[in-house]
Motif scaffolding. Structure first.
Motif, PDB file in Angstrom:
ATOM      1  N   ALA A   1     -18.459  13.617  -1.988  1.00  0.00           N
ATOM      2  CA  ALA A   1     -17.672  13.130  -3.122  1.00  0.00           C
ATOM      3  C   ALA A   1     -16.425  13.989  -3.325  1.00  0.00           C
ATOM      4  CB  ALA A   1     -18.518  13.100  -4.391  1.00  0.00           C
ATOM      5  N   GLU A   2     -16.584  15.299  -3.196  1.00  0.00           N
ATOM      6  CA  GLU A   2     -15.434  16.188  -3.359  1.00  0.00           C
ATOM      7  C   GLU A   2     -14.428  15.991  -2.229  1.00  0.00           C
ATOM      8  OE1 GLU A   2     -13.034  18.981  -5.265  1.00  0.00           O
ATOM      9  OE2 GLU A   2     -14.712  17.726  -5.931  1.00  0.00           O
ATOM     10  N   MET A   3     -14.899  15.672  -1.032  1.00  0.00           N
ATOM     11  CA  MET A   3     -13.982  15.366   0.069  1.00  0.00           C
ATOM     12  C   MET A   3     -13.132  14.151  -0.273  1.00  0.00           C
ATOM     13  SD  MET A   3     -16.714  16.123   3.117  1.00  0.00           S
ATOM     14  CE  MET A   3     -15.824  15.398   4.482  1.00  0.00           C
ATOM     15  N   GLY A   4     -13.746  13.143  -0.885  1.00  0.00           N
ATOM     16  CA  GLY A   4     -12.983  11.971  -1.307  1.00  0.00           C
ATOM     17  C   GLY A   4     -11.965  12.308  -2.377  1.00  0.00           C
ATOM     18  N   ARG A   5     -12.379  13.135  -3.353  1.00  0.00           N
ATOM     19  CA  ARG A   5     -11.449  13.534  -4.417  1.00  0.00           C
ATOM     20  C   ARG A   5     -10.257  14.302  -3.854  1.00  0.00           C
ATOM     21  NH1 ARG A   5     -16.337  15.443  -6.623  1.00  0.00           N
ATOM     22  NH2 ARG A   5     -17.284  13.920  -8.038  1.00  0.00           N
ATOM     23  N   VAL A   6     -10.548  15.287  -3.010  1.00  0.00           N
ATOM     24  CA  VAL A   6      -9.478  16.126  -2.472  1.00  0.00           C
ATOM     25  C   VAL A   6      -8.530  15.305  -1.607  1.00  0.00           C
ATOM     26  CG1 VAL A   6      -8.995  18.053  -0.902  1.00  0.00           C
ATOM     27  CG2 VAL A   6     -10.821  18.245  -2.596  1.00  0.00           C
ATOM     28  N   ALA A   7      -9.076  14.413  -0.793  1.00  0.00           N
ATOM     29  CA  ALA A   7      -8.227  13.575   0.055  1.00  0.00           C
ATOM     30  C   ALA A   7      -7.304  12.695  -0.787  1.00  0.00           C
ATOM     31  CB  ALA A   7      -9.091  12.708   0.974  1.00  0.00           C
ATOM     32  N   MET A   8      -7.841  12.118  -1.870  1.00  0.00           N
ATOM     33  CA  MET A   8      -7.009  11.270  -2.723  1.00  0.00           C
ATOM     34  C   MET A   8      -5.929  12.082  -3.431  1.00  0.00           C
ATOM     35  SD  MET A   8      -6.276   8.229  -3.718  1.00  0.00           S
ATOM     36  CE  MET A   8      -7.697   7.242  -3.207  1.00  0.00           C
ATOM     37  N   ARG A   9      -6.281  13.263  -3.918  1.00  0.00           N
ATOM     38  CA  ARG A   9      -5.273  14.102  -4.574  1.00  0.00           C
ATOM     39  C   ARG A   9      -4.165  14.487  -3.606  1.00  0.00           C
ATOM     40  NH1 ARG A   9     -10.081  17.657  -6.864  1.00  0.00           N
ATOM     41  NH2 ARG A   9     -10.697  16.411  -8.682  1.00  0.00           N
ATOM     42  N   ARG A  10      -4.532  14.800  -2.380  1.00  0.00           N
ATOM     43  CA  ARG A  10      -3.520  15.147  -1.379  1.00  0.00           C
ATOM     44  C   ARG A  10      -2.645  13.941  -1.056  1.00  0.00           C
ATOM     45  NH1 ARG A  10      -4.249  19.731   1.649  1.00  0.00           N
ATOM     46  NH2 ARG A  10      -3.851  18.780   3.678  1.00  0.00           N
ATOM     47  N   LEU A  11      -3.250  12.773  -0.971  1.00  0.00           N
ATOM     48  CA  LEU A  11      -2.472  11.563  -0.698  1.00  0.00           C
ATOM     49  C   LEU A  11      -1.481  11.292  -1.823  1.00  0.00           C
ATOM     50  CD1 LEU A  11      -2.005   9.109   1.129  1.00  0.00           C
ATOM     51  CD2 LEU A  11      -3.733   7.889  -0.199  1.00  0.00           C
ATOM     52  N   LEU A  12      -1.924  11.434  -3.065  1.00  0.00           N
ATOM     53  CA  LEU A  12      -1.031  11.187  -4.196  1.00  0.00           C
ATOM     54  C   LEU A  12       0.120  12.189  -4.226  1.00  0.00           C
ATOM     55  CD1 LEU A  12      -3.620  10.298  -6.994  1.00  0.00           C
ATOM     56  CD2 LEU A  12      -2.228   8.744  -5.615  1.00  0.00           C
TER      57      LEU A  12
ATOM     58  N   ARG B   1       0.852  -1.180   0.000  1.00  0.00           N
ATOM     59  CA  ARG B   1       0.000   0.000   0.000  1.00  0.00           C
ATOM     60  C   ARG B   1       0.896   1.240   0.000  1.00  0.00           C
ATOM     61  NH1 ARG B   1      -2.833  -3.691  -1.067  1.00  0.00           N
ATOM     62  NH2 ARG B   1      -4.633  -4.422   0.145  1.00  0.00           N
ATOM     63  N   GLU B   2       0.720   2.092  -0.970  1.00  0.00           N
ATOM     64  CA  GLU B   2       1.548   3.302  -1.040  1.00  0.00           C
ATOM     65  C   GLU B   2       1.021   4.406  -0.148  1.00  0.00           C
ATOM     66  OE1 GLU B   2       3.014   4.718  -4.682  1.00  0.00           O
ATOM     67  OE2 GLU B   2       3.075   2.758  -5.636  1.00  0.00           O
ATOM     68  N   GLY B   3      -0.233   4.313   0.280  1.00  0.00           N
ATOM     69  CA  GLY B   3      -0.797   5.314   1.161  1.00  0.00           C
ATOM     70  C   GLY B   3      -2.170   4.881   1.637  1.00  0.00           C
ATOM     71  N   LEU B   4      -2.673   5.565   2.657  1.00  0.00           N
ATOM     72  CA  LEU B   4      -3.981   5.260   3.233  1.00  0.00           C
ATOM     73  C   LEU B   4      -4.807   6.525   3.371  1.00  0.00           C
ATOM     74  CD1 LEU B   4      -2.541   2.554   4.164  1.00  0.00           C
ATOM     75  CD2 LEU B   4      -3.929   2.719   6.230  1.00  0.00           C
ATOM     76  N   ILE B   5      -6.113   6.384   3.160  1.00  0.00           N
ATOM     77  CA  ILE B   5      -7.080   7.403   3.533  1.00  0.00           C
ATOM     78  C   ILE B   5      -7.949   6.807   4.636  1.00  0.00           C
ATOM     79  CG2 ILE B   5      -9.099   8.727   2.804  1.00  0.00           C
ATOM     80  CD1 ILE B   5      -7.870   8.954   0.048  1.00  0.00           C
ATOM     81  N   LEU B   6      -7.989   7.464   5.784  1.00  0.00           N
ATOM     82  CA  LEU B   6      -8.801   7.007   6.904  1.00  0.00           C
ATOM     83  C   LEU B   6     -10.051   7.874   6.987  1.00  0.00           C
ATOM     84  CD1 LEU B   6      -6.117   6.431   9.705  1.00  0.00           C
ATOM     85  CD2 LEU B   6      -7.122   4.757   8.147  1.00  0.00           C
ATOM     86  N   VAL B   7     -11.214   7.240   6.933  1.00  0.00           N
ATOM     87  CA  VAL B   7     -12.490   7.966   6.905  1.00  0.00           C
ATOM     88  C   VAL B   7     -13.189   7.841   8.252  1.00  0.00           C
ATOM     89  CG1 VAL B   7     -14.690   8.254   5.717  1.00  0.00           C
ATOM     90  CG2 VAL B   7     -12.683   7.470   4.442  1.00  0.00           C
ATOM     91  N   THR B   8     -13.497   8.987   8.866  1.00  0.00           N
ATOM     92  CA  THR B   8     -14.202   9.082  10.154  1.00  0.00           C
ATOM     93  C   THR B   8     -13.659   8.078  11.163  1.00  0.00           C
ATOM     94  OG1 THR B   8     -15.999   7.606   9.418  1.00  0.00           O
ATOM     95  CG2 THR B   8     -16.309   9.980   9.115  1.00  0.00           C
ATOM     96  N   SER B   9     -12.368   7.944  11.201  1.00  0.00           N
ATOM     97  CA  SER B   9     -11.713   7.020  12.119  1.00  0.00           C
ATOM     98  C   SER B   9     -10.887   7.804  13.125  1.00  0.00           C
ATOM     99  CB  SER B   9     -10.801   6.056  11.354  1.00  0.00           C
ATOM    100  OG  SER B   9     -11.526   5.336  10.382  1.00  0.00           O
ATOM    101  N   GLU B  10     -10.582   7.176  14.233  1.00  0.00           N
ATOM    102  CA  GLU B  10      -9.716   7.799  15.226  1.00  0.00           C
ATOM    103  C   GLU B  10      -8.283   7.352  14.976  1.00  0.00           C
ATOM    104  OE1 GLU B  10      -9.388   8.355  20.096  1.00  0.00           O
ATOM    105  OE2 GLU B  10     -11.060   7.273  19.178  1.00  0.00           O
TER     106      GLU B  10
END
Length: 336
Positions: free
Chosen positions: A297-308, A119-128
Motif C-alpha cells: 500500500a505504501e508503494m502505491g502511495r509513494v508512486a502516486m505522490r512521485r507521479l503528481l 491521462r496526465e500520468g501513468l503508474i506501471l505496476v510489475t510491467s516491462e
C-alpha cells in the motif's frame, strides 16, 4: 535528477499563490471547496502563466485523471498497491483509472491513446517498459512511474520498489539462525529485477556464513502456486534433501508447503518454508507462513505522490525509491 519537460505548471502557480498544488488542482477542475478570494487569485495566475491542461487541442477535461496500469490483475498484492495509489490520488485532487497493459505495448498507439484520454500520468505496476515506450510517453508529455518493473530501460526512470536484496538476506539469515545449512531456493522468473535481487540476497547471506551456494539446491519458475509446488517436489526429492526452502514469493511458498504435504513431510518439523510478500493467505495457511513483508500500500502511495510531483513539473531527488521489507516469523519455520 528526473524532470518532466518544461511547461506552465501547477507547481509554479501554487508557489506564486502561496497555496498547495492540490488547491490549484481543485480550481482547475472547477471544485467549489476553495475560498472565493483564493480562487480568484489562482485563476488570475493560471491566465498569466498560460496554463493549459494536457489533451487534444488543449481541451480542458472535466476532471484530472491518471491511470494505474497492471500487467494483469491476478496477484493479491495488486489490490493493496491500488488502495495506496487511490489514497494518495484523492489527497492530490486527481481521479484514477485502472487498466492493464495492452496487447501491443510497443506501438506508439498506446501513448497516443493515453494523451487522447487526457491521462496526465501513468503508474506501471510489475510491467516491462523499454526505452522505446519511455520515449513515446515522453513525446506525449505523459510522465510515468514504475512499481517493481520487470526491467528498467535506464537509470533515470522513476520507480518504486522494496528492499528485495535485504529481504532475501533476512529470510536466509533466519533459516541459518535456526541451524539450517541445506537451504533450497525457489527462484522467480528469469531476468525479473525483484527475483534477481532476492536471489542475490540469498547468496550473500550464505557467503557471510562461509557457505557456498549449491546449484543442486536451486530450482526456478514463475511466481505461482503451481511453480512452487513443482519446484518443491523436485528439490525435496533430491538426496540429501534440503531441510528448508526459501521461495521467492508467497504463492510459490504455499505451493511448496503443499508439495511437502504430498510427500508426507511435515512443515516445519521435517522442512521449514519461508516466502516473500506477506499476502493475506500467508496468515491463513496451515501452518501460518513465515515470510518477508513488502509494504504494498505504501508503494502505491509513494508512486502516486512521485507521479503528481512530475505532473506538477517538480524534480525528483532520486529516480529510485526502495521501501523497507520486514521479516514476519510465523509457524512454518523451526530449528533444523
Amino acid at each position: 535528477m528526473t524532470r518532466e519537460p518544461q511547461r506552465a505548471t501547477l507547481a509554479a502557480v501554487a508557489r506564486e499563490a502561496g497555496v498547495s498544488v492540490p488547491t490549484v488542482s481543485k480550481v482547475v477542475n472547477g471544485r467549489t471547496d476553495v475560498a472565493s478570494e483564493t480562487r480568484r487569485r489562482i485563476e488570475a495566475l493560471l491566465v498569466r502563466h498560460g496554463y493549459v491542461a494536457r489533451g487534444l487541442g488543449g481541451a480542458q477535461p472535466a476532471t484530472r485523471t491518471v491511470e494505474v496500469v497492471f500487467d494483469a490483475m491476478r496477484t493479491p498484492n495488486n489490490l493493496d498497491i491500488l488502495f495506496g495509489a487511490l489514497e494518495a490520488a484523492a489527497a492530490g485532487g486527481v481521479e484514477v483509472v485502472v487498466g492493464t497493459v495492452p496487447e501491443d505495448p510497443l506501438g506508439a498507439a498506446w501513448a497516443r491513446r493515453m494523451a487522447a484520454a487526457h491521462r496526465e500520468g501513468l503508474i506501471l505496476v510489475t510491467s516491462e517498459i523499454n526505452s522505446r515506450q519511455w520515449r513515446q510517453f515522453a513525446e506525449q508529455r505523459i510522465p510515468v512511474v514504475a512499481i517493481d518493473p520487470i526491467n528498467l530501460p535506464g537509470p533515470d526512470v522513476p520507480s518504486v520498489g522494496a528492499t528485495n536484496f535485504n529481504g532475501g538476506m533476512a529470510a536466509t539469515d533466519h533459516l541459518l539462525d535456526l541451524g539450517h545449512r541445506r537451504i533450497g531456493f525457489i527462484e522467480g522468473p528469469t531476468g525479473a529485477m525483484v527475483a534477481v535481487a532476492r536471489l542475490h540476497g540469498y547468496h550473500a547471506a550464505l557467503a557471510q556464513r562461509g557457505l557456498t551456494s549449491d546449484p543442486a539446491l536451486m530450482a526456478a519458475g514463475p511466481f505461482t502456486f503451481e511453480a512452487g509446488f513443482a519446484a518443491a517436489l523436485d528439490l525435496l526429492g533430491r538426496t540429501p534433501r534440503p531441510t528448508a526452502l526459501f521461495a521467492s514469493n508467497d504463492g510459490q511458498a504455499l505451493g511448496a508447503i503443499e508439495a511437502a504435504r504430498t510427500l508426507g513431510l511435515r512443515v516445519p518439523e521435517d522442512v521449514s518454508v519461508v516466502g516473500f510478500d506477506d499476502i493475506n493467505a500467508a496468515r491463513w495457511s496451515a501452518p501460518p507462513l513465515t515470510t518477508v513483508r513488502q509494504p504494498f500500500a505504501e508503494m502505491g502511495r509513494v508512486a502516486m505522490r512521485r507521479l503528481l510531483r512530475l505532473i506538477a513539473g517538480e524534480e525528483l531527488a532520486s529516480p529510485r525509491v526502495e521501501l523497507a521489507t520486514q521479516l514476519i516469523v510465523r509457524k512454518s519455520t523451526a530449528a533444523a
